[in-house]
Design an enzyme around this catalytic site. Sequence first.
Site, PDB file in Angstrom:
ATOM      1  N   ARG A  15       0.836  -1.144  -0.215  1.00  0.00           N
ATOM      2  CA  ARG A  15      -0.019  -0.060   0.036  1.00  0.00           C
ATOM      3  C   ARG A  15       0.944   1.284   0.082  1.00  0.00           C
ATOM      4  NH1 ARG A  15      -3.739  -1.420   4.996  1.00  0.00           N
ATOM      5  NH2 ARG A  15      -1.666  -2.553   5.696  1.00  0.00           N
ATOM      6  N   LYS A  75       1.622   2.152   7.420  1.00  0.00           N
ATOM      7  CA  LYS A  75       2.067   1.297   8.662  1.00  0.00           C
ATOM      8  C   LYS A  75       3.060   2.248   9.483  1.00  0.00           C
ATOM      9  CE  LYS A  75       0.644  -2.309   9.460  1.00  0.00           C
ATOM     10  NZ  LYS A  75      -0.228  -2.196  10.429  1.00  0.00           N
ATOM     11  N   TYR A  94      -1.139   4.432  10.698  1.00  0.00           N
ATOM     12  CA  TYR A  94      -1.491   3.561  11.623  1.00  0.00           C
ATOM     13  C   TYR A  94      -0.074   3.344  12.756  1.00  0.00           C
ATOM     14  CZ  TYR A  94      -5.596   1.948   9.166  1.00  0.00           C
ATOM     15  OH  TYR A  94      -6.789   1.984   8.503  1.00  0.00           O
ATOM     16  N   HIS A  96      -0.839   1.549  16.119  1.00  0.00           N
ATOM     17  CA  HIS A  96      -0.853   0.375  16.904  1.00  0.00           C
ATOM     18  C   HIS A  96       0.160   0.381  18.074  1.00  0.00           C
ATOM     19  CE1 HIS A  96      -4.251  -0.881  14.484  1.00  0.00           C
ATOM     20  NE2 HIS A  96      -3.275  -0.792  13.437  1.00  0.00           N
ATOM     21  N   GLU A 118      -5.772   5.030  13.900  1.00  0.00           N
ATOM     22  CA  GLU A 118      -6.799   3.957  14.584  1.00  0.00           C
ATOM     23  C   GLU A 118      -7.494   4.299  15.770  1.00  0.00           C
ATOM     24  OE1 GLU A 118      -2.852   3.045  16.539  1.00  0.00           O
ATOM     25  OE2 GLU A 118      -3.427   3.610  14.526  1.00  0.00           O
ATOM     26  N   SER A 134     -10.639  -2.300   8.215  1.00  0.00           N
ATOM     27  CA  SER A 134     -11.437  -3.303   9.052  1.00  0.00           C
ATOM     28  C   SER A 134     -12.280  -4.043   7.882  1.00  0.00           C
ATOM     29  CB  SER A 134     -12.257  -2.536   9.879  1.00  0.00           C
ATOM     30  OG  SER A 134     -11.568  -2.169  10.912  1.00  0.00           O
ATOM     31  N   VAL A 239     -11.807  -8.794  17.590  1.00  0.00           N
ATOM     32  CA  VAL A 239     -12.202  -7.924  18.866  1.00  0.00           C
ATOM     33  C   VAL A 239     -11.437  -6.732  18.735  1.00  0.00           C
ATOM     34  CG1 VAL A 239     -12.175  -8.093  21.373  1.00  0.00           C
ATOM     35  CG2 VAL A 239     -12.731 -10.117  20.187  1.00  0.00           C
ATOM     36  N   VAL A 267      -7.592 -11.474  13.332  1.00  0.00           N
ATOM     37  CA  VAL A 267      -7.576  -9.954  12.690  1.00  0.00           C
ATOM     38  C   VAL A 267      -7.199  -9.042  13.668  1.00  0.00           C
ATOM     39  CG1 VAL A 267      -8.802  -8.297  11.342  1.00  0.00           C
ATOM     40  CG2 VAL A 267      -9.250 -10.848  11.154  1.00  0.00           C
ATOM     41  N   ASP A 270      -2.656  -7.072  15.182  1.00  0.00           N
ATOM     42  CA  ASP A 270      -1.915  -5.725  15.456  1.00  0.00           C
ATOM     43  C   ASP A 270      -2.193  -4.979  16.741  1.00  0.00           C
ATOM     44  OD1 ASP A 270      -4.489  -5.089  14.763  1.00  0.00           O
ATOM     45  OD2 ASP A 270      -3.974  -4.064  12.645  1.00  0.00           O
TER      46      ASP A 270
END
Length: 375
Positions: A15, A75, A94, A96, A118, A134, A239, A267, A270
């Site tokens: 990406r 990322k 992102y 995380h 996020e 998502s 979740v 999923v 991360d």
Amino acid sequence: MIIGVPKEIKNNENRVGLTPAGVAEFRKHGHEVFVQATAGNGSGFSDAEYQQAGATILPTIADVYGKAEMIVKVKEPIASEYPLIKENQLLFTYFHFASGEELTHAMIERKAVCLAYETVELPSRALPLLIPMSEVAGRMAPQEGAKYLEKPLKGRGILLGGVPGVKPAEVLVLGAGIVGTQAAKIAAGLGAQVTIMDISLNRLRELDDFMPKNVVTQYSNEYNIREAIKTADLIIGAVLIPGAKAPHLITREMLKTMKPGTVLVDVAVDQGGCIETCEPTTHENPTFIIDDIVHYCVANMPGAVPYTSTLALTNATLPYAVKLANLGWQEACRRDEALRLGLNVVHGKVVYKGVAEAWGLPLESVESVMEEAVA
């Protein structure tokens, strides 16, 4: 403002943080855009297209970080990028942080302004910059799970949708948010028998109204999960607790109650994963096996479909990125509460509760840090 778009260097991440259309939008507002050479190739965008839109192409990632006041990417930075990040530089991507202690400390040390896609959150509690990915990851999860259920890939050797006279696979989806809903839809469309669990009865009622008849809803608790995993062929972990680590709903000892060849697709990996035995994997080596259970834990699933993912992501991020460029991050975050909630680490201080709690770090008031930035 000077915008920089580096090439993503995480394993098999194709990406890119900005499309040529995004460059044209920034240029329309009078901003300069520098794009690293070949940054868009993986998503189908050539250097020539970026140049036609008004960007300047730079040969190296160091050149891009060196020029830019704001970095727009996909990322989180990896270790080789840490030394390139400048004090006061705005990073919009992102992160995380709650699943990356090394990354958190590195960004504190660099004293950058880290605004995480996020955790940008609307008053409705929707996460507008997480939703597109998502949706992609949720739709990919049954697709990947179906592949790894094949016997040559160490799965049970079961076809997700079955055939006449043979029952379809049983799919268990943990979490009924964006990822879980999309995963259940696709799994059901492939003909599987799907159970989707959540702790929100209101959400389960909503799903019950529009999901097809081969999707059933069930309240999520430990007992129900323990019973469901005994017969499930594919389990999808979906979740999310915004900005914080995901809870472990499936523990190591639970694997022994599953059928050999069951596939787990986490999923949530991360954000630390909702399956205890899951560790981040890559598209190059996506799976591993513990107790005869196949684990698929790729942390950047949408990177496998970069054309779709890049367009979906930039559709959502571009208006916010332009606002940050037009107003500066302090004023933009003052005017827009959703953007303010995206601030995680600012000038060496953690300002997001979930990140502070994850690593036992002091939590600073975002308002006081913004005032210091202005001063």
